[in-house]
Scaffold this motif. Structure first.
Motif, PDB file in Angstrom:
ATOM      1  N   SER A  95       0.842  -1.197   0.000  1.00 26.16           N
ATOM      2  CA  SER A  95       0.000   0.000   0.000  1.00 26.16           C
ATOM      3  C   SER A  95       0.879   1.250   0.000  1.00 26.16           C
ATOM      4  O   SER A  95       1.906   1.285   0.703  1.00 26.16           O
ATOM      5  CB  SER A  95      -0.901  -0.003   1.234  1.00 26.16           C
ATOM      6  OG  SER A  95      -1.673   1.161   1.316  1.00 26.16           O
ATOM      7  N   LEU A 111       1.371   6.334   4.703  1.00 27.05           N
ATOM      8  CA  LEU A 111       2.237   5.227   5.110  1.00 27.05           C
ATOM      9  C   LEU A 111       2.463   4.293   3.924  1.00 27.05           C
ATOM     10  O   LEU A 111       1.511   3.804   3.316  1.00 27.05           O
ATOM     11  CB  LEU A 111       1.594   4.458   6.267  1.00 27.05           C
ATOM     12  CG  LEU A 111       2.405   3.291   6.831  1.00 27.05           C
ATOM     13  CD1 LEU A 111       3.679   3.802   7.513  1.00 27.05           C
ATOM     14  CD2 LEU A 111       1.564   2.481   7.812  1.00 27.05           C
ATOM     15  N   PHE A 112       3.725   4.046   3.588  1.00 29.06           N
ATOM     16  CA  PHE A 112       4.087   3.101   2.534  1.00 29.06           C
ATOM     17  C   PHE A 112       4.381   1.745   3.174  1.00 29.06           C
ATOM     18  O   PHE A 112       5.111   1.662   4.164  1.00 29.06           O
ATOM     19  CB  PHE A 112       5.315   3.594   1.766  1.00 29.06           C
ATOM     20  CG  PHE A 112       5.077   4.884   1.028  1.00 29.06           C
ATOM     21  CD1 PHE A 112       4.512   4.883  -0.234  1.00 29.06           C
ATOM     22  CD2 PHE A 112       5.410   6.101   1.605  1.00 29.06           C
ATOM     23  CE1 PHE A 112       4.287   6.065  -0.916  1.00 29.06           C
ATOM     24  CE2 PHE A 112       5.202   7.299   0.934  1.00 29.06           C
ATOM     25  CZ  PHE A 112       4.629   7.273  -0.334  1.00 29.06           C
ATOM     26  N   VAL A 113       3.807   0.689   2.604  1.00 22.88           N
ATOM     27  CA  VAL A 113       3.936  -0.658   3.174  1.00 22.88           C
ATOM     28  C   VAL A 113       4.336  -1.628   2.068  1.00 22.88           C
ATOM     29  O   VAL A 113       3.766  -1.605   0.976  1.00 22.88           O
ATOM     30  CB  VAL A 113       2.613  -1.126   3.822  1.00 22.88           C
ATOM     31  CG1 VAL A 113       2.786  -2.499   4.464  1.00 22.88           C
ATOM     32  CG2 VAL A 113       2.115  -0.112   4.842  1.00 22.88           C
ATOM     33  N   TRP A 114       5.288  -2.480   2.349  1.00 25.10           N
ATOM     34  CA  TRP A 114       5.690  -3.536   1.424  1.00 25.10           C
ATOM     35  C   TRP A 114       6.110  -4.760   2.235  1.00 25.10           C
ATOM     36  O   TRP A 114       6.178  -4.730   3.460  1.00 25.10           O
ATOM     37  CB  TRP A 114       6.836  -3.061   0.519  1.00 25.10           C
ATOM     38  CG  TRP A 114       8.091  -2.684   1.237  1.00 25.10           C
ATOM     39  CD1 TRP A 114       9.177  -3.473   1.482  1.00 25.10           C
ATOM     40  CD2 TRP A 114       8.401  -1.407   1.828  1.00 25.10           C
ATOM     41  NE1 TRP A 114      10.136  -2.777   2.170  1.00 25.10           N
ATOM     42  CE2 TRP A 114       9.695  -1.514   2.389  1.00 25.10           C
ATOM     43  CE3 TRP A 114       7.721  -0.193   1.921  1.00 25.10           C
ATOM     44  CZ2 TRP A 114      10.307  -0.447   3.054  1.00 25.10           C
ATOM     45  CZ3 TRP A 114       8.332   0.860   2.575  1.00 25.10           C
ATOM     46  CH2 TRP A 114       9.604   0.735   3.136  1.00 25.10           C
ATOM     47  N   ARG A 115       6.367  -5.874   1.560  1.00 22.33           N
ATOM     48  CA  ARG A 115       6.854  -7.072   2.239  1.00 22.33           C
ATOM     49  C   ARG A 115       7.858  -7.778   1.343  1.00 22.33           C
ATOM     50  O   ARG A 115       7.818  -7.650   0.119  1.00 22.33           O
ATOM     51  CB  ARG A 115       5.707  -8.018   2.625  1.00 22.33           C
ATOM     52  CG  ARG A 115       4.923  -8.585   1.459  1.00 22.33           C
ATOM     53  CD  ARG A 115       3.926  -9.646   1.927  1.00 22.33           C
ATOM     54  NE  ARG A 115       3.137 -10.161   0.820  1.00 22.33           N
ATOM     55  CZ  ARG A 115       1.939  -9.714   0.492  1.00 22.33           C
ATOM     56  NH1 ARG A 115       1.385  -8.727   1.194  1.00 22.33           N
ATOM     57  NH2 ARG A 115       1.296 -10.235  -0.528  1.00 22.33           N
ATOM     58  N   ASP A 164      13.030  -1.560   8.030  1.00 23.80           N
ATOM     59  CA  ASP A 164      11.628  -1.923   8.191  1.00 23.80           C
ATOM     60  C   ASP A 164      10.937  -2.007   6.837  1.00 23.80           C
ATOM     61  O   ASP A 164      11.439  -1.507   5.827  1.00 23.80           O
ATOM     62  CB  ASP A 164      10.911  -0.901   9.072  1.00 23.80           C
ATOM     63  CG  ASP A 164      11.374  -0.943  10.513  1.00 23.80           C
ATOM     64  OD1 ASP A 164      11.846  -2.017  10.933  1.00 23.80           O
ATOM     65  OD2 ASP A 164      11.279   0.084  11.199  1.00 23.80           O
ATOM     66  N   THR A 165       9.756  -2.618   6.833  1.00 23.29           N
ATOM     67  CA  THR A 165       8.965  -2.726   5.603  1.00 23.29           C
ATOM     68  C   THR A 165       7.799  -1.742   5.608  1.00 23.29           C
ATOM     69  O   THR A 165       6.807  -1.946   4.915  1.00 23.29           O
ATOM     70  CB  THR A 165       8.446  -4.161   5.421  1.00 23.29           C
ATOM     71  OG1 THR A 165       7.715  -4.552   6.597  1.00 23.29           O
ATOM     72  CG2 THR A 165       9.584  -5.130   5.203  1.00 23.29           C
ATOM     73  N   THR A 166       7.915  -0.691   6.398  1.00 23.91           N
ATOM     74  CA  THR A 166       6.964   0.429   6.352  1.00 23.91           C
ATOM     75  C   THR A 166       7.770   1.716   6.431  1.00 23.91           C
ATOM     76  O   THR A 166       8.868   1.750   7.006  1.00 23.91           O
ATOM     77  CB  THR A 166       5.950   0.392   7.507  1.00 23.91           C
ATOM     78  OG1 THR A 166       6.643   0.542   8.756  1.00 23.91           O
ATOM     79  CG2 THR A 166       5.168  -0.920   7.511  1.00 23.91           C
ATOM     80  N   TYR A 167       7.208   2.770   5.864  1.00 21.71           N
ATOM     81  CA  TYR A 167       7.875   4.065   5.941  1.00 21.71           C
ATOM     82  C   TYR A 167       6.833   5.168   5.809  1.00 21.71           C
ATOM     83  O   TYR A 167       5.973   5.120   4.926  1.00 21.71           O
ATOM     84  CB  TYR A 167       8.911   4.221   4.827  1.00 21.71           C
ATOM     85  CG  TYR A 167       9.602   5.570   4.860  1.00 21.71           C
ATOM     86  CD1 TYR A 167      10.558   5.854   5.823  1.00 21.71           C
ATOM     87  CD2 TYR A 167       9.262   6.562   3.942  1.00 21.71           C
ATOM     88  CE1 TYR A 167      11.181   7.107   5.869  1.00 21.71           C
ATOM     89  CE2 TYR A 167       9.877   7.812   3.988  1.00 21.71           C
ATOM     90  CZ  TYR A 167      10.830   8.073   4.962  1.00 21.71           C
ATOM     91  OH  TYR A 167      11.432   9.301   5.025  1.00 21.71           O
ATOM     92  N   ARG A 168       6.919   6.157   6.703  1.00 21.45           N
ATOM     93  CA  ARG A 168       6.085   7.347   6.611  1.00 21.45           C
ATOM     94  C   ARG A 168       7.015   8.554   6.408  1.00 21.45           C
ATOM     95  O   ARG A 168       7.955   8.740   7.168  1.00 21.45           O
ATOM     96  CB  ARG A 168       5.233   7.545   7.867  1.00 21.45           C
ATOM     97  CG  ARG A 168       4.122   8.591   7.664  1.00 21.45           C
ATOM     98  CD  ARG A 168       3.336   8.816   8.938  1.00 21.45           C
ATOM     99  NE  ARG A 168       2.596   7.657   9.378  1.00 21.45           N
ATOM    100  CZ  ARG A 168       1.385   7.310   8.937  1.00 21.45           C
ATOM    101  NH1 ARG A 168       0.802   8.035   7.987  1.00 21.45           N
ATOM    102  NH2 ARG A 168       0.773   6.250   9.404  1.00 21.45           N
TER     103      ARG A 168
END
Length: 348
Positions: free
Chosen positions: A135, A150-154, A186-190
């Motif tokens: 997302s 919020l950027f989300v990846w895996r 991490d696999t999220t970043y704001r």
């Protein structure tokens, strides 16, 4: 796969086995078996294989592990040979398998006296994607009413022997870099800074391992930051958590909206007799006039949903903790009729 080769080769191996003192009945039991993950897709891009050799004689055994993208093994992605004295062992793949490829594996084994065997083909296995953007990543596009989404990846699981993932994130606006950050763990970043409203963005992430392997994935759609419309009314929402304190918070938070620019706001906590307990607005900063907008929410990227300027911690104007019980939040704007909200304080 079982048995010895025919002809002179068979005789030579037979003589070596007899010289080694092995019984002839053992000569018809050469085999090597390999077991790996059976889930689809594989749980890791570096799977572990369980190997077991039978009847390959005394002494060290030479194992060759092969992984290919076609069933006839004409396109190898791994061809590794090593020698071990064990007949049962775990082989850990340390080179990441190709992202989203279909692979097959087998093991060729050769004993010290020349006996050899090849395992049965594993059958098709699918490698998981190395990196997936979560997302925002809708093909139809995404819209946010906050400037710091919020950027989300895996990323796929990988053995520690291959290193750990590091990520570089890039946000593009109109094809030009607008935001870049490197070496994320991490696999999220704001974002630490605001993105522009009413602008279309795309983003991508590059995932890298310590051994130099990497992959870059771009979002399938764009996202846009929209300016939420300003509120047209002035009101106080119900405070939360309520009752408080709770397991998650020692304070209760007040959210309110202001519809008229420059409105003079007052927010107080009263006891049930109407006596003042605490002034929330104006607070220690003395601010009582507010532009039209939304107030009380935590800053984007913070771990809290509350703006610490608009909370009550259960103390009075003298700083002492008040008695447990029911209290009232009184909210007024520009001298209009007050709005009340019920507060339940559990005490400390």
């Amino acid at each position: 796969m079982t048995g010895l080769p025919r002809g002179k080769g068979r005789g030579a191996i037979l003589r070596r086995w007899l010289l080694a003192g092995l019984a002839p009945s053992a000569l018809e039991a050469q085999a090597v078996f390999v077991d790996g993950p059976t889930t689809q897709p594989l749980p890791s891009i570096t799977p572990a294989l369980q190997v077991r050799a039978v009847g390959l004689g005394p002494g060290p055994i030479q194992y060759t592990v092969q992984i290919a993208t076609v069933a006839d093994y004409s396109a190898l992605v791994l061809d590794s040979t090593f020698t071990a004295t064990d007949t049962a062992l775990t082989v850990q793949v340390t080179r990441p398998l190709p992202s989203e490829a279909t692979v097959y594996w087998r093991v060729l084994a050769r004993g010290a006296l020349g006996a050899q065997a090849t395992s049965v083909n594993s059958g098709a296995r699918v490698v998981p994607p190395w990196l997936t953007l979560v997302s925002p990543n809708s093909p139809a596009g995404n819209a946010f009413d906050i400037r710091r989404p919020l950027f989300v990846w895996r990323s796929a699981r990988v053995t520690p022997a291959a290193g750990s993932w590091r990520y570089d994130l890039e946000v593009l606006g109109a094809g030009r870099p607008e935001l870049g950050v490197t070496s994320l763990r991490d696999t999220t970043y704001r974002p630490a800074t605001d993105l522009q409203a009413n602008t279309s963005y795309r983003w991508n992430v590059r995932a890298s391992l310590g051994n130099g392997e990497s992959v870059r994935v771009a979002s399938v759609g764009s996202f846009v930051i929209t300016d939420p419309p300003l509120p047209t009314t002035t009101l106080l929402y119900q405070n939360f958590p309520n009752p408080f304190p709770s397991a998650a918070s020692f304070v209760t938070c007040f959210w309110f909206v202001v519809g008229a620019p420059g409105a003079r706001v007052a927010l107080d906590v009263l006891d049930l007799r109407g006596n003042l307990v605490k002034n929330i607005v104006p607070g220690s900063d003395g601010v009582s006039r507010f532009d039209a907008g939304r107030y009380g929410r935590g800053a984007a990227g913070s771990a809290s949903n509350c703006d610490n300027r608009f909370v009550w911690d259960g103390t009075g104007t003298d700083g002492r903790t008040v008695a447990p019980g029911v209290y009232l939040a009184r909210f007024r704007a520009d001298g209009g009729a007050p709005t009340f909200r019920r507060i339940v304080f559990r005490g400390r």
